[in-house]
Design a protein around this motif. Structure first.
Motif, PDB file in Angstrom:
ATOM      1  N   UNK A 114       0.827  -1.176   0.008  1.00 33.46           N
ATOM      2  CA  UNK A 114      -0.013   0.111   0.069  1.00 33.46           C
ATOM      3  C   UNK A 114       1.082   1.193  -0.072  1.00 33.46           C
ATOM      4  N   UNK A 115       1.749   1.159   0.792  1.00 37.97           N
ATOM      5  CA  UNK A 115       3.004   2.257   0.901  1.00 37.97           C
ATOM      6  C   UNK A 115       3.492   2.718  -0.631  1.00 37.97           C
ATOM      7  N   UNK A 116       4.097   1.556  -1.060  1.00 40.28           N
ATOM      8  CA  UNK A 116       4.493   1.713  -2.626  1.00 40.28           C
ATOM      9  C   UNK A 116       3.685   2.094  -3.632  1.00 40.28           C
ATOM     10  N   UNK A 117       2.480   1.686  -3.355  1.00 40.62           N
ATOM     11  CA  UNK A 117       1.388   2.181  -4.351  1.00 40.62           C
ATOM     12  C   UNK A 117       1.376   3.639  -4.005  1.00 40.62           C
ATOM     13  N   UNK A 118       1.021   4.167  -2.961  1.00 36.80           N
ATOM     14  CA  UNK A 118       0.857   5.462  -2.505  1.00 36.80           C
ATOM     15  C   UNK A 118       1.915   6.433  -2.951  1.00 36.80           C
ATOM     16  N   UNK A 119       3.216   6.034  -2.667  1.00 35.17           N
ATOM     17  CA  UNK A 119       4.170   6.742  -2.970  1.00 35.17           C
ATOM     18  C   UNK A 119       4.624   6.734  -4.413  1.00 35.17           C
ATOM     19  N   UNK A 120       4.183   5.734  -4.911  1.00 34.16           N
ATOM     20  CA  UNK A 120       4.293   5.611  -6.641  1.00 34.16           C
ATOM     21  C   UNK A 120       3.427   6.749  -7.285  1.00 34.16           C
ATOM     22  N   UNK A 121       2.021   6.914  -6.838  1.00 35.76           N
ATOM     23  CA  UNK A 121       1.347   7.876  -7.104  1.00 35.76           C
ATOM     24  C   UNK A 121       1.831   9.505  -6.994  1.00 35.76           C
ATOM     25  N   UNK A 122       2.403   9.476  -5.874  1.00 32.01           N
ATOM     26  CA  UNK A 122       3.160  10.869  -5.559  1.00 32.01           C
ATOM     27  C   UNK A 122       4.130  10.863  -6.678  1.00 32.01           C
ATOM     28  N   UNK A 123       5.056  10.139  -6.947  1.00 31.98           N
ATOM     29  CA  UNK A 123       5.956  10.067  -7.949  1.00 31.98           C
ATOM     30  C   UNK A 123       5.385  10.670  -9.376  1.00 31.98           C
ATOM     31  N   UNK A 124       4.497   9.762  -9.731  1.00 27.35           N
ATOM     32  CA  UNK A 124       3.728   9.953 -11.148  1.00 27.35           C
ATOM     33  C   UNK A 124       3.128  11.311 -10.926  1.00 27.35           C
ATOM     34  N   UNK A 125       2.514  11.947 -10.273  1.00 21.13           N
ATOM     35  CA  UNK A 125       1.872  13.286 -10.084  1.00 21.13           C
ATOM     36  C   UNK A 125       3.357  14.073 -10.085  1.00 21.13           C
ATOM     37  N   UNK A 126       4.186  13.956  -9.511  1.00 20.58           N
ATOM     38  CA  UNK A 126       5.554  14.980  -9.606  1.00 20.58           C
ATOM     39  C   UNK A 126       5.900  15.074 -11.066  1.00 20.58           C
ATOM     40  N   UNK A 127       6.095  13.779 -11.732  1.00 18.05           N
ATOM     41  CA  UNK A 127       6.842  13.646 -13.149  1.00 18.05           C
ATOM     42  C   UNK A 127       5.876  14.410 -14.133  1.00 18.05           C
ATOM     43  N   UNK A 128       4.358  14.044 -13.702  1.00 21.33           N
ATOM     44  CA  UNK A 128       3.320  14.691 -14.913  1.00 21.33           C
ATOM     45  C   UNK A 128       3.474  16.137 -14.811  1.00 21.33           C
ATOM     46  N   UNK A 129       3.437  16.712 -13.356  1.00 24.33           N
ATOM     47  CA  UNK A 129       3.547  18.267 -13.241  1.00 24.33           C
ATOM     48  C   UNK A 129       4.637  18.950 -13.673  1.00 24.33           C
ATOM     49  N   UNK A 130       5.676  18.265 -13.342  1.00 26.26           N
ATOM     50  CA  UNK A 130       7.158  18.996 -13.699  1.00 26.26           C
ATOM     51  C   UNK A 130       7.598  18.922 -15.195  1.00 26.26           C
ATOM     52  N   UNK A 131       7.171  17.700 -15.898  1.00 24.86           N
ATOM     53  CA  UNK A 131       7.608  17.368 -17.252  1.00 24.86           C
ATOM     54  C   UNK A 131       7.556  18.532 -18.420  1.00 24.86           C
ATOM     55  N   UNK A 132       6.324  19.120 -18.421  1.00 26.58           N
ATOM     56  CA  UNK A 132       6.236  19.984 -19.394  1.00 26.58           C
ATOM     57  C   UNK A 132       7.108  21.284 -19.149  1.00 26.58           C
ATOM     58  N   UNK A 133       7.321  21.589 -18.099  1.00 29.73           N
ATOM     59  CA  UNK A 133       8.389  22.877 -17.674  1.00 29.73           C
ATOM     60  C   UNK A 133       9.544  22.539 -17.970  1.00 29.73           C
ATOM     61  N   UNK A 134      10.223  21.245 -17.558  1.00 33.32           N
ATOM     62  CA  UNK A 134      11.541  20.890 -18.091  1.00 33.32           C
ATOM     63  C   UNK A 134      11.630  20.447 -19.608  1.00 33.32           C
ATOM     64  N   UNK A 135      10.772  20.204 -20.327  1.00 29.60           N
ATOM     65  CA  UNK A 135      10.656  20.162 -21.748  1.00 29.60           C
ATOM     66  C   UNK A 135      10.943  21.727 -22.397  1.00 29.60           C
ATOM     67  N   UNK A 136      10.294  22.391 -21.853  1.00 30.88           N
ATOM     68  CA  UNK A 136      10.250  24.035 -22.298  1.00 30.88           C
ATOM     69  C   UNK A 136      11.682  24.435 -21.838  1.00 30.88           C
ATOM     70  N   UNK A 137      11.899  24.390 -20.437  1.00 30.72           N
ATOM     71  CA  UNK A 137      13.504  24.717 -20.064  1.00 30.72           C
ATOM     72  C   UNK A 137      14.589  24.265 -21.171  1.00 30.72           C
ATOM     73  N   UNK A 138      14.554  22.893 -21.461  1.00 29.25           N
ATOM     74  CA  UNK A 138      15.721  22.339 -22.167  1.00 29.25           C
ATOM     75  C   UNK A 138      15.503  22.700 -23.638  1.00 29.25           C
ATOM     76  N   UNK A 139      14.497  22.855 -24.253  1.00 26.56           N
ATOM     77  CA  UNK A 139      14.172  23.380 -25.609  1.00 26.56           C
ATOM     78  C   UNK A 139      14.293  25.003 -26.037  1.00 26.56           C
ATOM     79  N   UNK A 140      13.917  25.720 -25.005  1.00 22.86           N
ATOM     80  CA  UNK A 140      13.827  27.099 -25.166  1.00 22.86           C
ATOM     81  C   UNK A 140      15.031  27.954 -25.410  1.00 22.86           C
ATOM     82  N   UNK A 141      16.172  27.415 -25.004  1.00 22.49           N
ATOM     83  CA  UNK A 141      17.450  28.105 -25.373  1.00 22.49           C
ATOM     84  C   UNK A 141      17.962  27.634 -27.082  1.00 22.49           C
ATOM     85  N   UNK A 185      14.679  31.386 -26.899  1.00 18.90           N
ATOM     86  CA  UNK A 185      13.874  32.105 -26.128  1.00 18.90           C
ATOM     87  C   UNK A 185      12.429  32.405 -26.625  1.00 18.90           C
ATOM     88  N   UNK A 186      11.893  31.722 -27.583  1.00 15.78           N
ATOM     89  CA  UNK A 186      10.477  31.999 -28.139  1.00 15.78           C
ATOM     90  C   UNK A 186       9.211  31.851 -27.153  1.00 15.78           C
TER      91      UNK A 186
END
Length: 346
Positions: free
Chosen positions: A261-288, A292-293
């Motif tokens: 149960x703990x593994x499942x819950x913390x896995x969900x937390x990790x999944x939410x983290x990756x989903x929330x921050x992935x668009x930002x880091x894609x733009x951060x990587x590609x923008x330079x 910077x458009x």
């Protein structure tokens, strides 16, 4: 980032709202409909309050109940502290900067704010990396877990994560190594009231890959391994199930269920983290590489989508982790509603 256009007429210039009206080199304020601005302010303020008080509830809960004083929850406690600090020290100033398109607190505090923003983001992902390693050892190597993973070893790891993140973030921002080679761009966009965190190609690559994509890939791999082992364990347990079970077997089964149960819950937390921050880091990587458009409003919206991760973490505990759920109810009832529930246990 753009200053006033040289081709603007005098009437246009007079109608432009400035961040600092008495300074000719001031940045222009954003022109937004009043109703839209008020609505967004209310939405962002609600997000900030949920982030602060939700994570504060997690901190109080883990600190209050000795039953929750485990190595895993020590990491969760530190992660909640990260999210709470983000809500207190970073998000309010980012809100004003986004909606007003102005920074009113000077260059020094701009660098401090950017450094803290970067620090807390790095601390978050490194905490989640630590969580994935903790869950991997607990599920896949349970016999040696209790000997190798203690509150002391976890505290040392957490201290290292905080020190590394602070040193890296403040070192990069204060040394201005992140803007090396971008001097001409910064001169063109320079104005009083501007506070934008940008990275050249080299630092965008380091930040995105070393501190997000590579750890994210490792975490995902560990959790895939964990869920594979959990599925195998569940299959073995079902095959060995009998009508009568001894007390020892029941305790082992209950312990295994809690770990899964703990593994499942913390896995969900990790999944939410990756989903929330992935668009930002894609733009951060590609923008330079795209000069910077990316529009500033789009970039800030992605930043706030990343901040949303800190708001959602306490909700995940409440919905998916029964022990936290019961503890939340006791804390709220006893200290907020002042009900006598001191005899309740989690």
């Amino acid at each position: 980032m753009n200053v006033l256009n040289e081709n603007m007429t005098e009437a246009d210039v007079e109608n432009v709202l400035l961040c600092f009206p008495h300074q000719p080199d001031s940045c222009p304020r954003a022109h937004r409909f009043l109703a839209l601005k008020v609505a967004v302010y209310v939405l962002l303020l609600a997000t900030i309050l949920m982030t602060v008080f939700g994570n504060l509830l997690v901190i109080i809960t883990i600190s209050h109940f000795k039953q929750l004083h485990s190595p895993t929850n020590l990491i969760v406690l530190s992660l909640a502290l990260v999210d709470c600090l983000l809500g207190c020290l970073v998000m309010p100033f980012s809100m004003v900067r986004w909606l007003e398109r102005c920074w009113f607190l000077g260059d020094v505090f701009c660098k401090i704010h950017s450094s803290l923003d970067m620090t807390l983001s790095i601390v978050s992902i490194l905490h989640l990396s630590l969580v994935s390693i903790d869950r991997y050892l607990a599920i896949c190597e349970p016999l040696s877990y209790r000997m190798r993973v203690t509150n002391g070893t976890v505290a040392i790891c957490i201290a290292f994560i905080w020190l590394f993140s602070l040193a890296y973030s403040f070192g990069v921002i204060l040394s201005e190594v992140n803007i090396t080679g971008l001097e001409n761009l910064l001169i063109l966009s320079s104005c009083v009231g501007n506070c934008v965190l940008i990275f050249n190609k080299e630092n965008a690559f380091i930040l995105s890959f070393v501190l997000f994509f590579i750890p994210g890939t490792i975490m995902s791999s560990l959790y895939l391994k964990i869920f594979h082992v959990v599925r195998q364990q569940a299959k073995v347990m079902s095959e060995r199930a009998t009508v009568r079970r001894t007390s020892c077997e029941m305790n082992v089964q209950s312990s295994d269920h809690r770990e899964r149960k703990a593994a499942k819950t913390l896995g969900i937390i990790m999944g939410i983290f990756l989903l929330c921050w992935l668009p930002f880091f894609i733009v951060t990587l590609s923008d330079p590489f795209r000069n910077f458009s990316t529009p500033l409003d789009v970039f800030d919206a992605l930043v706030w989508f990343g901040y949303l991760n800190s708001t959602l973490n306490p909700l995940v505990y409440g919905f998916f982790y029964p022990r936290f759920q019961r503890a939340f109810k006791i804390i709220i009832s006893k200290y907020v509603l002042h009900l006598a529930l001191s005899t309740f246990t989690i």
